[in-house]
Design an enzyme around this catalytic site. Structure first.
Site, PDB file in Angstrom:
ATOM      1  N   SER A 132     -11.096   3.885   4.539  1.00 11.82           N
ATOM      2  CA  SER A 132      -9.988   3.793   5.491  1.00 11.82           C
ATOM      3  C   SER A 132     -10.096   4.920   6.501  1.00 11.82           C
ATOM      4  O   SER A 132     -10.565   6.017   6.171  1.00 11.82           O
ATOM      5  CB  SER A 132      -8.639   3.898   4.765  1.00 11.82           C
ATOM      6  OG  SER A 132      -7.573   4.050   5.697  1.00 11.82           O
ATOM      7  N   TYR A 146      -3.079   8.442  -1.117  1.00 14.39           N
ATOM      8  CA  TYR A 146      -3.952   7.428  -0.550  1.00 14.39           C
ATOM      9  C   TYR A 146      -5.039   8.081   0.294  1.00 14.39           C
ATOM     10  O   TYR A 146      -6.224   7.742   0.172  1.00 14.39           O
ATOM     11  CB  TYR A 146      -3.120   6.467   0.296  1.00 14.39           C
ATOM     12  CG  TYR A 146      -3.918   5.348   0.922  1.00 14.39           C
ATOM     13  CD1 TYR A 146      -4.355   4.280   0.149  1.00 14.39           C
ATOM     14  CD2 TYR A 146      -4.214   5.350   2.277  1.00 14.39           C
ATOM     15  CE1 TYR A 146      -5.083   3.243   0.719  1.00 14.39           C
ATOM     16  CE2 TYR A 146      -4.935   4.322   2.853  1.00 14.39           C
ATOM     17  CZ  TYR A 146      -5.364   3.262   2.072  1.00 14.39           C
ATOM     18  OH  TYR A 146      -6.089   2.244   2.639  1.00 14.39           O
TER      19      TYR A 146
END
Length: 237
Positions: A132, A146
């Site tokens: 990501s 995350y």
């Protein structure tokens, strides 16, 4: 489009969103594709029926199950690790068990799957991990765990590139920004704030990510390894 005729491809986490687009792309390019799913059996079986791929239920939080699935896949030409989860919230309040599960799925599973795949890959095998842009940039609060998991993939890929390089096996991380999926729809409540960070003010399409994955798995990318490939409309610029 690359020719993956008769190439063996395993996609961990392939039933929906980006993973499903990757499955469709490799099937369209001639590959023999197996993909795993965990919580979406209906979507997985529909995709398998529509594409002629094989769906196998596997919990990516279970290290031994991940290793066994890779091992049982036999000779692999391409491994794509797309399975991932999020755990959002104030770090002071976030459930430690949720954080540990996130790390098992987002970090431990890609590591163990990559190592096991490399054991049985031929010369020139390909490993692609879906990370990501949040591994590079975290512009909002509540996503520390995350971001940690996605940054960890960067170090993993750089290190494994050294280990696998003598056999011509490449490992790369694809880092999407906002992509139009069920988890982050283009018309969702975060649309305006996400687009405000971007030069191209739209969500990306899963097929665009799949195209980058296919290139990294193909013959033109044989000299590309240990690298991060961001596809984010300049979210992280």
């Amino acid at each position: 489009m690359a020719d993956f005729q008769d190439k063996s491809v395993l996609v961990l986490g392939g039933s929906r969103g980006i993973g499903a687009a990757i499955v469709r792309r490799f099937v369209a390019d001639g590959a023999l594709v197996t993909f795993t799913y965990s919580g979406s059996p209906e979507a997985a079986h529909h995709l398998a029926d529509a594409t002629g791929s094989t769906a196998v239920q596997t919990d990516s939080a279970d290290r031994d199950a991940v290793i066994a699935q890779v091992r049982n896949s036999g000779k692999l030409d391409v491994l794509v690790v797309n399975a991932g989860i999020a755990a959002f919230g104030d770090s002071l309040d976030l459930d430690p068990d949720a954080v540990d599960r996130l790390l098992r799925i987002n970090v431990h599973a890609p590591y163990h799957a990559s190592v096991e795949a490399a054991r049985q890959m031929p010369e020139g095998g390909r490993i692609i991990i879906i990370g990501s842009v949040n591994g590079d940039r975290m512009p909002v609060a509540g996503m520390a765990a995350y971001a940690l998991s996605k940054s960890a993939l960067q170090g993993m890929a750089r290190g494994l590139a050294r280990d696998f390089g003598p056999r011509g096996i490449t490992i790369n991380v694809v880092q999407p920004g906002p992509i139009d999926t069920d988890a982050n729809p283009a018309d969702g409540p975060m649309k305006d704030i996400l687009h405000s960070f971007m030069a191209i003010k739209r969500h990306g399409r899963p097929e665009e990510v799949a195209g980058m994955v296919a290139w990294l798995a193909g013959p033109e990318a044989g000299f590309v390894t240990g690298a991060m490939h961001t596809i984010d409309g300049a979210f992280g610029a």
